[in-house]
Scaffold this motif. Structure first.
Motif, short mmCIF file in Angstrom:
data_model
loop_
_atom_site.label_atom_id
_atom_site.label_comp_id
_atom_site.label_asym_id
_atom_site.label_seq_id
_atom_site.Cartn_x
_atom_site.Cartn_y
_atom_site.Cartn_z
N VAL A 497 -15.04 -57.21 -8.44
CA VAL A 497 -14.68 -58.46 -9.09
C VAL A 497 -14.27 -58.15 -10.53
O VAL A 497 -14.99 -57.45 -11.24
N SER A 498 -13.10 -58.66 -10.91
CA SER A 498 -12.66 -58.52 -12.29
C SER A 498 -13.54 -59.39 -13.19
O SER A 498 -13.66 -60.59 -12.97
N ALA A 499 -14.13 -58.78 -14.20
CA ALA A 499 -15.07 -59.52 -15.04
C ALA A 499 -14.40 -60.63 -15.82
O ALA A 499 -15.00 -61.67 -16.10
N ASP A 500 -13.13 -60.46 -16.17
CA ASP A 500 -12.45 -61.45 -17.00
C ASP A 500 -11.75 -62.53 -16.19
O ASP A 500 -11.83 -63.70 -16.51
N SER A 501 -11.05 -62.11 -15.11
CA SER A 501 -10.22 -63.06 -14.38
C SER A 501 -10.86 -63.59 -13.11
O SER A 501 -10.40 -64.60 -12.57
N GLY A 502 -11.90 -62.93 -12.58
CA GLY A 502 -12.52 -63.37 -11.34
C GLY A 502 -11.73 -62.97 -10.10
O GLY A 502 -12.01 -63.47 -9.01
N VAL A 503 -10.75 -62.09 -10.27
CA VAL A 503 -9.97 -61.64 -9.12
C VAL A 503 -10.81 -60.65 -8.30
O VAL A 503 -11.39 -59.71 -8.85
N ILE A 504 -10.88 -60.90 -7.00
CA ILE A 504 -11.63 -60.04 -6.09
C ILE A 504 -10.65 -59.06 -5.45
O ILE A 504 -9.65 -59.48 -4.85
N HIS A 505 -10.96 -57.78 -5.60
CA HIS A 505 -10.12 -56.72 -5.04
C HIS A 505 -10.86 -56.02 -3.90
O HIS A 505 -12.10 -55.90 -3.92
N ALA A 506 -10.09 -55.56 -2.94
CA ALA A 506 -10.65 -54.74 -1.87
C ALA A 506 -10.74 -53.31 -2.36
O ALA A 506 -9.76 -52.74 -2.86
N VAL A 507 -11.92 -52.71 -2.24
CA VAL A 507 -12.12 -51.33 -2.71
C VAL A 507 -11.63 -50.33 -1.67
O VAL A 507 -11.11 -49.28 -2.01
N ARG A 508 -11.77 -50.67 -0.40
CA ARG A 508 -11.39 -49.76 0.67
C ARG A 508 -10.55 -50.50 1.68
O ARG A 508 -10.41 -51.72 1.66
N SER A 509 -9.97 -49.73 2.58
CA SER A 509 -9.23 -50.30 3.69
C SER A 509 -10.23 -50.78 4.73
O SER A 509 -11.13 -50.05 5.15
N LEU A 510 -10.09 -52.02 5.15
CA LEU A 510 -11.04 -52.64 6.07
C LEU A 510 -10.54 -52.55 7.50
O LEU A 510 -9.32 -52.58 7.75
N ASP A 511 -11.49 -52.44 8.43
CA ASP A 511 -11.15 -52.31 9.85
C ASP A 511 -11.82 -53.45 10.60
O ASP A 511 -13.05 -53.57 10.62
N TYR A 512 -11.01 -54.27 11.23
CA TYR A 512 -11.52 -55.44 11.95
C TYR A 512 -12.44 -55.00 13.08
O TYR A 512 -13.42 -55.68 13.40
N GLU A 513 -12.11 -53.87 13.72
CA GLU A 513 -12.91 -53.42 14.85
C GLU A 513 -14.28 -52.91 14.39
O GLU A 513 -15.21 -52.81 15.20
N HIS A 514 -14.39 -52.58 13.09
CA HIS A 514 -15.67 -52.09 12.57
C HIS A 514 -16.52 -53.23 11.99
O HIS A 514 -17.72 -53.30 12.19
N ILE A 515 -15.85 -54.15 11.25
CA ILE A 515 -16.55 -55.28 10.64
C ILE A 515 -15.60 -56.46 10.60
O ILE A 515 -14.44 -56.33 10.21
N LYS A 516 -16.08 -57.59 11.08
CA LYS A 516 -15.21 -58.76 11.21
C LYS A 516 -15.34 -59.70 10.01
O LYS A 516 -14.41 -60.39 9.67
N ASP A 517 -16.48 -59.76 9.38
CA ASP A 517 -16.66 -60.59 8.19
C ASP A 517 -17.92 -60.13 7.46
O ASP A 517 -18.78 -59.46 8.04
N PHE A 518 -18.01 -60.49 6.20
CA PHE A 518 -19.22 -60.19 5.43
C PHE A 518 -19.32 -61.17 4.28
O PHE A 518 -18.34 -61.82 3.89
N HIS A 519 -20.54 -61.31 3.76
CA HIS A 519 -20.83 -62.25 2.67
C HIS A 519 -21.29 -61.47 1.44
O HIS A 519 -21.87 -60.39 1.55
#
Length: 804
Positions: A497-519
């Motif tokens: 999470v960008s501390a100033d703007s609140g923009v959420i970035h993906a750190v890694r490439s996500l795989d639907y077959e490995h994880i479908k959602d997270f909180h």
């Protein structure tokens, strides 16, 4: 100068009680002279005077005294003339207010100005002339001009003297206003023939040290007999007039009569006031005695006038009367608002009752016209409070909230109780300073965002936004990713999470077959002290991409074996040959599979179910149909772009296994030719050679062993052909097709006759042929073959070898 200093020291007196002090100084003191020590007398420290920005305020804004903050003393700022400041008013005093800030305080200082004998008595006229008849009786009175002395008390006018006193003496008569009426009284008959002109000196003296005097020349002309003086009808006249009366307004008419006839009975009227402005304000007709207004009246300056009127005839006889003019007040002065001390800004957490501004309100009118009430507009968190006479305070009435209103324009209106009422107003601008009393608030109670799998690391997913109702640093929001884990892995390895703007970035490439959602939770924190924060839950849903091709589960494709499905020639239309079973690990429409027949030996014989992958006959099988049928089935998903997989299904059209054995040998050659695997060809040749030699040795050994037996074992080069009786049963309909069949193995010269049988109930009609061993047979689900009643151990061995 030494006399003034000593006088100052000796005459200073001090009175202090509850925030007020009184000093007494002499007039005409030099600039810089000390009036009093504020630090000592009021108990205010020098530091407090400096930090509180001490200031002084006087009602008429006259700057006679000044405050020295460094020494904490009041000093004379300019020369003070008591007569110019107060006139004849006693005592004469300056009222000074000292104000302090942070917190706001004020003190009242009264400076009494004592008189110095610096003014000599004086007459307005240097000479008075009288025409007195020689027949004037003893005791006749002649009013003389009074002297004027601006000093007061003992320094004021004390006595008169008249010289010479041969014919006249002096008579002083006390008046109601405290002054003295000066009359010259005849004490000896006049004789015009002896002396027709008399000169007298009137001297006025004060009581100061040294004594000061003033003189006036009195010239008397003795006239011939006129033995009747004018007489007023009344000694005192009273009249009242409004201060707003216009000029030429008639006030009253005085009347005097003279018993003489002719010129001796002709009366003339005149105003004899010389010490004040009465002759400039009032006018009397010298013939008719009508008193009228010739100037402007001001109740706030003078409330009463005493007019001395003299009536004289041509013979020089006179009489006098007094007209008392009462000036009535009208509401002609609006209140005057003076800001003594004010605060430009106040914290929003200030308690009710905090003093913001102190006002001094003056209305010179009297009675109800001078009674003042101050107030502010409604619906404001402030009220006006009366602190003392003529002083008002603006204080807070309730809690302040900068987020509701950061600035107030407060209009203070002061009105008197006159009719009609007059008012004055002043507008104050008050800034409300911010306090960090509001935590950041997210725009939503929770967030939900979508991201397509196989994203690029660093990709911006979405933005969380929180706002803070505070101001400046207290409203500066920072965003923090709270520590948590997803499947045992820190959430920070998935997103940032960008501390100033609140923009959420993906750190890694996500795989639907490995994880479908997270909180995870994001905390917004402001820049206040102490900081306030709030949390929000963010749910990331990973969207599937068509990145996985279908996987064929059945039929199993082996690198060196050929899987064949048996179809009897008696099969009817719609006969279920087999079922292609495939799965796709993607989801949604990316996992919707369709089956198509890409290539076939005879397209008119078979079809593939589009949705279920079932291979069925579309017509009656005939004798003309080739035994070997090769079907290429393509399995395709519904993604964009779509992905596919192919599977080759070999079908043998025959009623028995021996019929298709020879055809199966070509299957492996086709496969080898297609794969172009030279290594496997060489390996297959080596295995065939080894098996051939092994079989040859075994056959020779068997021949020797059975040499004496009646039956001769003949070497057969034909492969063992399994026989499938038409006892097919499709019980589950899922592609796993159970079959019940028997194997027969022949070991005679005539392959149509069976001497050795393998009796076994099977569950699958799948034939797997090893390309390196022609004539050998294996079953997938069974590795054991049981000889059906072998004749001897050699027969058992032979059957076992042939089974391999």
């Amino acid at each position: 100068m030494r006399r003034l200093v000593l006088l100052c020291i000796s005459m200073v007196s001090l009175h202090a009680a509850r925030g007020q002090v009184t000093y007494s100084i002499s007039e005409e003191m030099s600039k810089g002279s000390i009036v009093g020590n504020i630090v000592q007398d009021l108990g205010i420290g020098v530091k407090r005077l400096k930090s509180g920005k001490a200031r002084i305020y006087t009602e008429d804004n006259a700057e006679y005294v000044e405050l020295n903050r460094e020494r904490g003393v009041l000093l004379v700022k300019q020369r003070i003339d008591r007569e110019a400041l107060c006139g004849q008013t006693t005592p004469c005093a300056l009222h000074v207010q000292i104000t302090l800030e942070d917190p706001i305080e004020f003190y009242t200082v009264t400076v009494e100005i004592t008189d110095v004998n610096d003014n000599a008595p004086s007459f307005k006229k240097e000479q008075m002339k009288f025409r007195i008849s020689e027949s004037a009786v003893i005791g006749a009175k002649f009013v003389l001009e009074r002297a004027m002395d601006l000093d007061v008390g003992v320094n004021g006018l004390q006595k008169y003297s008249l010289k010479p006193t041969d014919n006249f003496n002096l008579k002083l008569q006390n008046q109601q206003d405290g002054s003295k009426k000066v009359e010259m009284v005849l004490q000896k008959h006049l004789d015009r023939e002896t002396q027709d002109h008399i000169s007298l000196i009137l001297t006025a003296a004060d009581g100061g040290e040294p004594q000061l005097t003033g003189t006036m020349q009195i010239d008397i002309t003795v006239l011939d007999v006129n033995d009747n003086a004018p007489v007023f009808t009344q000694e005192i006249y009273k009249v009242s007039v409004s201060e707003t009366a216009p000029r030429s307004t008639v006030l009253c008419t005085v009347s005097a009569t003279d018993a003489d006839e002719g010129s001796n009975g002709h009366v003339l009227y005149s105003i004899t006031n010389t010490l004040d402005d009465v002759p400039l304000i009032f006018n009397i007709d010298d013939v008719t005695g009508v008193l009228s207004l010739s100037g402007s009246l001001d109740y706030e300056k003078v409330q009463q006038y005493e007019i001395h009127v003299q009536a004289s005839d041509d013979g020089g006889l006179t009489d006098s009367c007094k007209i008392i003019v009462e000036v009535t007040d009208t509401n002609d002065n609006p209140p005057s608002i003076n800001i003594m001390s004010k605060t430009n800004s106040v914290s929003e957490n200030s308690k009710p009752g905090t003093v913001l501004t102190i006002f001094n309100v003056q209305d010179p009118d009297s009675g109800d016209n001078g009674k003042v009430l101050c107030g502010i507009s409604d619906q404001m968190p402030f009220i006006m409070k009366t602190t003392s006479k003529k002083f008002f305070s603006l204080i807070t009435d309730s809690e302040l909230d900068r987020e509701l209103s950061s600035e107030y324009n407060i209009t203070v209106t002061c009105s008197d109780e006159g009719v009609p009422s007059l008012s004055s107003s002043v507008t104050l601008t008050l800034q409300i300073s911010d306090v960090n009393d509001n935590a950041p608030v997210f725009e939503r109670s929770s967030y939900e965002a979508y991201i397509v799998e196989n994203n690029t690391p660093g990709l911006s997913i979405f933005t969380v936004k929180a706002t803070d109702a505070d101001w400046n640093q207290n409203a500066r929001v920072s965003y923090i990713l709270e520590d948590s884990s997803v499947n045992g892995v820190p959430v920070s390895s998935y997103v940032s999470v960008s501390a100033d703007s609140g923009v959420i970035h993906a750190v890694r490439s996500l795989d639907y077959e490995h994880i479908k959602d997270f909180h995870f939770r994001v905390k917004s924190q402001d820049g206040g002290s102490p900081p306030l924060s709030s949390n929000v839950t963010v749910k990331i849903l990973i969207q599937d991409q068509n990145d996985n091709p279908p996987q064929v589960l059945y039929p199993v494709q082996t690198g060196g074996s050929v899987v064949a499905e048996m179809v009897p020639r008696s099969a009817d239309v719609g006969y279920l040959v087999t079922k292609v079973v495939a799965v796709d690990v993607d989801s949604g429409q990316n996992a919707w599979l369709s089956y198509k027949l890409q290539k076939a030996t005879d397209r008119a014989l078979f079809e593939v179910g589009l949705q279920n992958g079932e291979i069925r006959t579309i017509r009656q099988v005939s004798d003309k149909d080739a035994v070997k049928q090769r079907l290429t089935v393509i399995v395709e998903d519904n993604g964009q772009p779509s992905r596919s997989a192919t599977v080759i299904v070999n079908v043998a059209v025959a009623d028995s296994f021996p019929e298709v054995l020879s055809e199966f040998t070509d299957f492996t050659h086709d496969k080898e030719y297609k794969d172009n695997l030279t290594f496997y060809l060489v390996l297959a040749l080596a295995v065939v050679s080894f098996l051939f030699i092994t079989c040859l040795v075994v056959i020779i050994s068997v021949k020797i062993y059975r040499w004496r037996q009646s039956r001769i074992l003949y070497q057969s080069k034909l492969p063992v052909i399994p026989y499938y009786p038409p006892r097919y049963s499709d019980t589950l309909g899922t592609g796993t097709l159970p079959h019940v069949y028997n194997y027969e193995v022949c070991r005679t010269t005539d392959s149509r006759k069976s001497d050795c049988k393998f009796g076994r109930a099977g569950s699958q009609n799948v034939l797997i042929m090893e390309p390196s061993s022609t004539g050998t047979m294996q079953r997938i689900q069974s590795d054991r073959n049981i000889l059906d009643e072998p004749d001897s151990p050699l027969e058992t061995l032979l059957c076992f070898v042939l089974g391999i």
